[in-house]
Design a protein around this motif. Structure first.
Motif, short mmCIF file in Angstrom:
data_model
loop_
_atom_site.label_atom_id
_atom_site.label_comp_id
_atom_site.label_asym_id
_atom_site.label_seq_id
_atom_site.Cartn_x
_atom_site.Cartn_y
_atom_site.Cartn_z
N ARG A 121 73.02 33.05 71.96
CA ARG A 121 74.23 33.67 71.44
C ARG A 121 73.91 34.97 70.72
N LEU A 122 72.82 34.99 69.96
CA LEU A 122 72.44 36.21 69.26
C LEU A 122 72.18 37.34 70.25
N LYS A 123 71.49 37.04 71.32
CA LYS A 123 71.20 38.07 72.32
C LYS A 123 72.49 38.58 72.97
N GLN A 124 73.45 37.69 73.20
CA GLN A 124 74.73 38.12 73.75
C GLN A 124 75.46 39.03 72.76
N HIS A 125 75.41 38.65 71.48
CA HIS A 125 76.03 39.49 70.45
C HIS A 125 75.37 40.87 70.39
N ILE A 126 74.05 40.90 70.52
CA ILE A 126 73.33 42.18 70.48
C ILE A 126 73.80 43.08 71.63
N LEU A 127 73.96 42.52 72.82
CA LEU A 127 74.42 43.31 73.97
C LEU A 127 75.78 43.95 73.68
N ALA A 174 70.73 26.18 48.41
CA ALA A 174 71.44 24.90 48.40
C ALA A 174 71.03 24.05 47.20
N ASP A 175 69.77 24.13 46.81
CA ASP A 175 69.31 23.37 45.64
C ASP A 175 69.90 23.94 44.35
N ALA A 176 69.94 25.27 44.24
CA ALA A 176 70.40 25.91 43.01
C ALA A 176 71.92 25.93 42.90
N GLU A 177 72.59 26.19 44.03
CA GLU A 177 74.05 26.34 44.03
C GLU A 177 74.63 25.64 45.27
N PRO A 178 74.69 24.30 45.27
CA PRO A 178 75.14 23.59 46.48
C PRO A 178 76.56 23.94 46.91
N GLU A 179 77.47 24.13 45.95
CA GLU A 179 78.85 24.48 46.34
C GLU A 179 78.91 25.89 46.94
N VAL A 180 78.12 26.80 46.41
CA VAL A 180 78.06 28.15 46.98
C VAL A 180 77.54 28.08 48.41
N TYR A 181 76.48 27.32 48.63
CA TYR A 181 75.95 27.18 49.98
C TYR A 181 77.03 26.65 50.93
N ARG A 182 77.78 25.64 50.50
CA ARG A 182 78.82 25.07 51.36
C ARG A 182 79.90 26.11 51.70
N GLU A 183 80.28 26.91 50.71
CA GLU A 183 81.29 27.93 50.99
C GLU A 183 80.78 28.97 51.98
N LEU A 184 79.53 29.37 51.85
CA LEU A 184 78.97 30.34 52.78
C LEU A 184 78.83 29.73 54.18
N ALA A 185 78.49 28.45 54.25
CA ALA A 185 78.39 27.79 55.56
C ALA A 185 79.76 27.73 56.24
N LEU A 186 80.82 27.52 55.46
CA LEU A 186 82.17 27.53 56.03
C LEU A 186 82.56 28.93 56.48
N LEU A 187 82.20 29.93 55.70
CA LEU A 187 82.54 31.31 56.05
C LEU A 187 81.81 31.75 57.32
N TYR A 188 80.50 31.57 57.33
CA TYR A 188 79.69 32.05 58.45
C TYR A 188 79.63 31.06 59.62
N GLN A 189 80.08 29.82 59.38
CA GLN A 189 80.15 28.79 60.43
C GLN A 189 78.79 28.47 61.03
N ARG A 242 80.32 32.66 65.51
CA ARG A 242 81.40 33.01 66.43
C ARG A 242 80.88 33.08 67.85
N ALA A 243 81.53 32.37 68.75
CA ALA A 243 81.11 32.42 70.14
C ALA A 243 81.57 33.71 70.80
N ASP A 244 82.67 34.27 70.30
CA ASP A 244 83.22 35.48 70.89
C ASP A 244 83.91 36.26 69.78
N GLY A 245 84.56 37.33 70.16
CA GLY A 245 85.27 38.15 69.18
C GLY A 245 84.61 39.49 69.01
#
Length: 273
Positions: free
Chosen positions: A65-71, A252-267, A106-109
Motif C-alpha cells: 500500500r505504501l508503494k501505491q501511495h508513493i506512485l 503507548a506506555d507513557a500515554e495509552p489514551e493518546v496512543y489510542r486516539e492517534l491509532a483511530l486517527l491514522y487507522q 487509507r486504501a484510497d483517497g
C-alpha cells in the motif's frame, strides 16, 4: 425577435460546468487507480531499502500500500529544489515514502489534497520569524529550521535532516512525519492540534484526551515527548505523530489514551509492526 441561441448556449455551458465538477472526483479516483496499478520501479525499491529502513518493518500488505501511495504522491506533487538542491528520484522517493506513512490507514483517497508543492533545501534553511514582546513590541528574528509546513499548500524540508530522520526509524525524530502531520492538522484550515475527524463524539473525545495530555506536559516535562511539544497544541500533535510511528511502545506506555486516539486517527497500529 430576440434570439434564444445565447440563452441556450449559456445553459449548455452551465450544464457542462456542473457536470465537470460532479465528474471530477470520479475521474480523480480512476486516475489514482491507474497509478496504483503501475509496477513500482526497481530503482525506487533500492532507494527504499537503502534510505528508508522503516519500510522493511511494515507488514507485506502495508508495504504494498505504501508503494501505491508513493506512485500517486509523486505523480501529483511537484518538488522544487532551493539553494542549489538538486531534485532527483532519491530525493522524491525518500520524502514521499515518509510522508505516505501517515496515510497507510487509507486504501484510497487523495494524497494531501491541500498540498501544492514540496520545497527542498540542502540543509537547514533560515526564515524570518516575528516574536511579540511586552508592550506590543514585535521583534524580527532569523531562525534556522529543518522543516516547515504552510496552510496555503507548501511543505519545506532540509534534505540533510530528511536523511537523518529516515536513517533511524526508532529514535522518535522524523522531520518529514512532523511536517506532514501539520498538513494533516491543516486539512480544514490552520494547524491547531485538532485534525478533522468524522463524528462529534470522536472530536470531543480527541479534544478531551489531547488537552489533558498537553496540560500534563506543560506542568510536568517529559523526557520522551520533549519540551518543544509543549509550545503549542499543533506542535504537540506533530511531535506525538513522530513518536507514534517511530516509538509506539514508549508512547503507548507513557500515554495509552493518546496512543489510542492517534491509532483511530491514522487507522494503523504501529505496535503490531
Amino acid at each position: 425577435a430576440l434570439s434564444a441561441w445565447p440563452m441556450l448556449t449559456l445553459a449548455a455551458a452551465v450544464a457542462l460546468g456542473v457536470g465537470a465538477v460532479l465528474a471530477r472526483p470520479w475521474w480523480q479516483a480512476r486516475r489514482r487507480a491507474r497509478l496504483r496499478a503501475q509496477p513500482f520501479p526497481p530503482a525506487w525499491r533500492r532507494i527504499l531499502r537503502r534510505r528508508v529502513p522503516a519500510v522493511a518493518r511494515l507488514p507485506a500488505d502495508l508495504q504494498q500500500r505504501l508503494k501505491q501511495h508513493i506512485l500517486v504522491f509523486l505523480a501529483d506533487k511537484p518538488f522544487i529544489g532551493c539553494a542549489g538542491q538538486a531534485i532527483d528520484d532519491e530525493v522524491r522517493v525518500v520524502i514521499a515514502a515518509q510522508a505516505c506513512l501517515l496515510l497507510l490507514g487509507r486504501a484510497d483517497g487523495p494524497m494531501y489534497p491541500g498540498l501544492h508543492q514540496v520545497l527542498v533545501y540542502p540543509g537547514a534553511f533560515v526564515v524570518q520569524a516575528s516574536q511579540a514582546a511586552s508592550g506590543g513590541v514585535v521583534h524580527e528574528q532569523r531562525q534556522a529550521l529543518a522543516g516547515q509546513s504552510w496552510a496555503h499548500g507548501q511543505v519545506v524540508l532540509g534534505w540533510a535532516d530528511v536523511l537523518a530522520g529516515a536513517a533511524d526509524p526508532s529514535d522518535g525524530q522524523n522531520v518529514v512525519v512532523h511536517e506532514f502531520a501539520h498538513q494533516v492538522d491543516q486539512d480544514k484550515g490552520r494547524a491547531d492540534g485538532r485534525p478533522w475527524q468524522p463524528g462529534r463524539a470522536r472530536r470531543r473525545r480527541w479534544a478531551a484526551v489531547m488537552d489533558a495530555a498537553f496540560n500534563r506536559l506543560q506542568q510536568q516535562p517529559s523526557a520522551l515527548i520533549g519540551s518543544y511539544a509543549a509550545t503549542a497544541p499543533a506542535e504537540f500533535f506533530a511531535v506525538l505523530s513522530e513518536l507514534f510511528f517511530e516509538r509506539p511502545q514508549a508512547l503507548a506506555d507513557a500515554e495509552p489514551e493518546v496512543y489510542r486516539e492517534l491509532a483511530l486517527l491514522y487507522q494503523v497500529h504501529p505496535l503490531a509492526w
